[in-house]
Structures are given as structure tokens and as C-alpha cells.
Design an enzyme around this catalytic site. Structure first.
Site, mmCIF file in Angstrom:
data_model
loop_
_atom_site.group_PDB
_atom_site.id
_atom_site.type_symbol
_atom_site.label_atom_id
_atom_site.label_comp_id
_atom_site.label_asym_id
_atom_site.label_seq_id
_atom_site.Cartn_x
_atom_site.Cartn_y
_atom_site.Cartn_z
ATOM 1 N N TYR A 149 0.831 -1.208 0.000
ATOM 2 C CA TYR A 149 0.000 0.000 0.000
ATOM 3 C C TYR A 149 0.866 1.259 0.000
ATOM 4 O O TYR A 149 0.620 2.219 -0.740
ATOM 5 C CB TYR A 149 -0.938 0.008 1.205
ATOM 6 C CG TYR A 149 -1.791 1.242 1.319
ATOM 7 C CD1 TYR A 149 -1.729 2.081 2.421
ATOM 8 C CD2 TYR A 149 -2.671 1.574 0.293
ATOM 9 C CE1 TYR A 149 -2.514 3.220 2.510
ATOM 10 C CE2 TYR A 149 -3.465 2.717 0.376
ATOM 11 C CZ TYR A 149 -3.371 3.530 1.487
ATOM 12 O OH TYR A 149 -4.156 4.660 1.575
ATOM 13 N N ARG A 156 1.328 6.853 -6.739
ATOM 14 C CA ARG A 156 0.127 7.663 -6.978
ATOM 15 C C ARG A 156 0.383 9.134 -6.656
ATOM 16 O O ARG A 156 -0.005 10.035 -7.417
ATOM 17 C CB ARG A 156 -1.039 7.117 -6.158
ATOM 18 C CG ARG A 156 -2.261 7.976 -6.189
ATOM 19 C CD ARG A 156 -3.421 7.398 -5.426
ATOM 20 N NE ARG A 156 -3.119 7.100 -4.025
ATOM 21 C CZ ARG A 156 -4.046 6.688 -3.159
ATOM 22 N NH1 ARG A 156 -5.298 6.509 -3.552
ATOM 23 N NH2 ARG A 156 -3.723 6.420 -1.905
ATOM 24 N N TYR A 210 -1.075 12.989 6.100
ATOM 25 C CA TYR A 210 -0.568 11.987 7.045
ATOM 26 C C TYR A 210 0.962 12.106 7.160
ATOM 27 O O TYR A 210 1.653 12.360 6.174
ATOM 28 C CB TYR A 210 -0.903 10.578 6.565
ATOM 29 C CG TYR A 210 -2.331 10.119 6.784
ATOM 30 C CD1 TYR A 210 -2.783 8.937 6.196
ATOM 31 C CD2 TYR A 210 -3.231 10.819 7.577
ATOM 32 C CE1 TYR A 210 -4.087 8.483 6.385
ATOM 33 C CE2 TYR A 210 -4.532 10.385 7.768
ATOM 34 C CZ TYR A 210 -4.940 9.208 7.175
ATOM 35 O OH TYR A 210 -6.229 8.770 7.361
ATOM 36 N N ARG A 223 -11.891 12.947 1.763
ATOM 37 C CA ARG A 223 -12.827 12.125 2.532
ATOM 38 C C ARG A 223 -14.169 11.936 1.797
ATOM 39 O O ARG A 223 -14.858 10.943 2.037
ATOM 40 C CB ARG A 223 -13.076 12.747 3.903
ATOM 41 C CG ARG A 223 -11.822 12.842 4.747
ATOM 42 C CD ARG A 223 -11.279 11.455 5.112
ATOM 43 N NE ARG A 223 -10.002 11.565 5.849
ATOM 44 C CZ ARG A 223 -9.277 10.516 6.192
ATOM 45 N NH1 ARG A 223 -9.699 9.299 5.863
ATOM 46 N NH2 ARG A 223 -8.122 10.671 6.821
ATOM 47 N N GLU A 329 -13.999 -1.252 7.022
ATOM 48 C CA GLU A 329 -13.999 0.010 6.272
ATOM 49 C C GLU A 329 -15.301 0.066 5.491
ATOM 50 O O GLU A 329 -15.794 -0.964 5.025
ATOM 51 C CB GLU A 329 -12.803 0.082 5.329
ATOM 52 C CG GLU A 329 -12.762 1.358 4.501
ATOM 53 C CD GLU A 329 -11.500 1.490 3.684
ATOM 54 O OE1 GLU A 329 -10.384 1.321 4.231
ATOM 55 O OE2 GLU A 329 -11.618 1.749 2.490
#
Ligand SMILES: O=C(O)C1=C[C@@H](O)[C@H](O)C=C1
Ligand SMILES: CC(=O)C(=O)O
Length: 335
Positions: A149, A156, A210, A223, A329
Site C-alpha cells: 500500500y 500515486r 498523514y 474524505r 472500512e
């Protein structure tokens, strides 16, 4: 509740843009922009009867699977460029590409995103609305000992940086594991002049902020995205600020996940961009509930049935989540 075909034949102004259908219940292709088949094995993006179609390995052998169908808002033009498969209808672009399994994903992820962004800008649909990143082995280590990830996020992020100012904004997204390997990317985007709002959650640090403790490059997603009267809610989990809370505790994680979504879609938060105010959990539809431990699915289902509308389309998928300590999730759409 209307059948899928009834929904497709409804007047355009009332037709939902996205829906779930059962395999085999395939409505006529003329009104379909694209189709994503959630199934056991998965397959690379292709044009099936002229419709961009991609199979994502997300279900177990015993689950029936389903199709996520993107309805067209007008005449569709579809095509393929290299590994990219796409379709436009004058209002939206759908695009999908697969990154096959490899030792390290960073460069391939950047190249895949770069090619998709180039296509989206060239075709005139640079306003990314919603992205889905289905990452096989998402919490496993790559050949360099870096979690896949984190490896994927680095590539990305580099692509978004390359296209900053031309690809408009970082959109709502999902980054989740699969039951297969490689990375499946698909997204929808709109015209440059489309009114699009990207929302954050006051309970959570924006993911793109983050700290490096979560990886060399932060995840690139908002979000939620609100556009054309549709609210796209990103995959949301038991994270307060930037930290996982209730580690090992599925009940606590479900509660915090639902609280996070409740805050995200509240009038206090969504009212900033929606004159009619916010929503509640009862308004959510096309809900995907990702659960990392199969034994937790019955409990999670029971909690979801308490809070979501009985008319909501809800699917439960047993796949890894993008952090090893996350057990559940949830993503959804309000349309
Ligand atoms: O990386 C993402 O795009 C992403 C990861 C998870 O936090 C969640 O699925 C939302 C988006
Ligand atoms: C769900 C998740 O991993 C995040 O919000 O970053």
C-alpha cells in the site's frame, strides 16, 4: 423497490448514476457507461460489447458476486488506449487500467495514473470525482520490504504532483485489498466546469497530510466528493486524527467508522457545500462494507442493518484493509 431495468428506463433526471446489479441481469448496453464485475477471479479492463468492463477479484467462491454499473447520461463513445479502457457520455468519463503483479509498484502506479490523467485531460474530463484502487496484497511487503500500500501510494502521489493544476483536485477514493494480485484502478471524472466540492472530516487528518510514519508519500484522497448532487463517500475506517483506534476491537471500530461517516455527511460539514444541508446514515446507498476477518462479518452486518436504510444496497466483502490494524472500512454513495 424498482428493478435495475426499471431504474435504467426512468427519465434521465431521476436515473441514479451508479447501481448494483446481479450478474446476468444486464440491462441493455445503450444506457451503460461502464461495468465493474465484483467476482472471484477478476480480469483486465476490456471492451465487452462496446462497454468498458473490468473484473475485480473481490468475492469468495461461495458468494454470487455483483456488478457495479455506471449509467450513461448521453450517447457513449468508448475506446482503448494501451492498457486504458474508457468511455465518455458528454458529462462523465469512466476509465480503468490494471497494474499487473510485480516486485515493486511505485513506478508502475505512477505510470498508470500518469497515462489515465493524460487521457482524462486530453478528452476534457479533468475533474476527478471518485477513484477506486483495489490493491492485491495491500498489507504484504513488496520485494524491498515496503508494504505494498505504501509502495502504491508513493507512485500515486508522484502522479498527482506531476498533474497538479491540470487534474483538478484530489478526489474521494477507496484503497482496499483484493482476493487476487496486482492493482485495479477505475475512476469517474467530469468536465472542468462541473461544480465539484471535495470534503474533509473534522475528526480526521486529511489523508494527504498523514505523517511519513504512514509511508514515504501520503495517500492521495479526500474524505468525500460532492458533485452533480451526488455524494461520493471515501472508504472510511476507525481512524481519529491519523491514528487507528480500537485496535483488535471490531465493535469499537464499527462504532468509530459510523461516527466518522455521520460527522462527514452532517449538515455542519456538508452544509458548507450543499444548500439543503447534510445527510444521515439512513440516506446512504451502494454501501460496500470491507471486513478483514471473515468471522467478524455477521456482527458487522448486524450493526449495519441497525443503522442503514432497509432499502440501501449493501455488500460485504472479505478483503484486507490498507492498514493491518484496521478491521472494517465502509464506503457509500448518496445520489
Ligand atoms: O488510499 C486510498 O485511496 C484510500 C485508502 C483508505 O483509507 C480508504 O479506502 C480510502 C482511500
Ligand atoms: C481508511 C483509511 O485507511 C484512511 O482513512 O486513511
Amino acid at each position: 423497490m424498482s428493478s435495475f431495468v426499471d431504474l435504467l428506463n426512468s427519465p434521465r433526471e431521476t436515473r441514479p448514476n451508479i447501481k448494483f446489479e446481479q450478474p446476468g441481469e444486464q440491462a441493455d448496453s445503450q444506457h451503460v457507461l461502464a461495468r465493474v464485475a465484483f467476482e472471484k477471479n477478476g480480469f483486465a479492463p476490456e471492451l465487452h460489447k462496446g462497454v468498458p468492463t473490468v473484473g475485480v477479484p473481490m468475492t469468495t467462491e461461495t458468494e454470487p458476486g455483483f456488478h457495479e454499473v455506471f449509467a450513461a447520461s448521453g450517447p457513449v463513445v468508448a475506446g482503448r488506449e494501451g492498457g486504458l479502457v474508457y468511455a465518455v457520455d458528454g458529462r462523465h468519463l469512466f476509465c480503468s487500467i490494471q497494474v499487473t503483479e510485480r516486485d515493486v509498484y511505485r513506478d508502475a502506479a505512477r505510470i498508470a495514473y500518469d497515462s489515465a490523467f493524460e487521457l482524462a485531460t486530453r478528452l476534457g474530463y479533468p475533474n476527478i470525482l471518485r477513484m477506486w484502487n483495489l490493491v492485491g496484497g495491500i498489507i504484504d511487503d513488496n520485494a524491498d520490504g515496503v508494504e505494498i500500500y505504501r509502495d502504491f501510494c508513493a507512485g500515486r502521489s508522484e502522479a498527482f504532483a506531476l498533474w497538479s493544476g491540470r487534474i483538478l483536485h484530489i478526489p474521494a477514493a477507496t484503497g482496499i485489498g483484493t482476493r487476487g494480485n496486482g492493482v485495479y484502478l477505475y475512476f469517474i471524472s467530469g468536465r472542468a466546469d462541473a461544480e465539484v466540492h471535495h470534503l474533509e472530516n473534522p475528526r480526521q487528518t486529511p489523508a494527504y497530510h498523514y505523517p511519513e510514519s504512514y509511508g514515504p508519500k501520503a495517500p492521495s484522497f479526500a474524505r468525500a466528493t460532492f458533485a452533480d448532487g451526488i455524494l461520493y463517500i471515501s472508504g472510511t475506517a476507525s481512524i481519529i486524527g491519523d491514528e487507528t483506534v480500537h485496535k483488535g476491537n471490531i465493535s469499537g471500530q464499527v462504532d468509530v467508522t459510523l461516527e466518522n461517516i455521520t460527522t462527514l455527511i452532517s449538515t455542519e460539514n456538508l452544509g458548507k457545500v450543499r444548500a439543503e444541508g447534510g445527510y444521515t446514515l439512513r440516506d446512504l446507498d451502494l454501501i460496500k462494507v470491507y471486513v478483514s476477518r471473515p468471522e467478524d462479518i455477521p456482527f458487522v452486518r448486524s450493526r449495519c442493518e441497525e443503522v442503514f436504510s432497509p432499502d440501501a444496497r449493501v455488500v460485504y466483502l472479505n478483503v484486507d484493509i490498507c492498514r493491518p490494524d484496521l478491521l472494517v472500512e465502509i464506503e457509500a454513495i448518496v445520489q
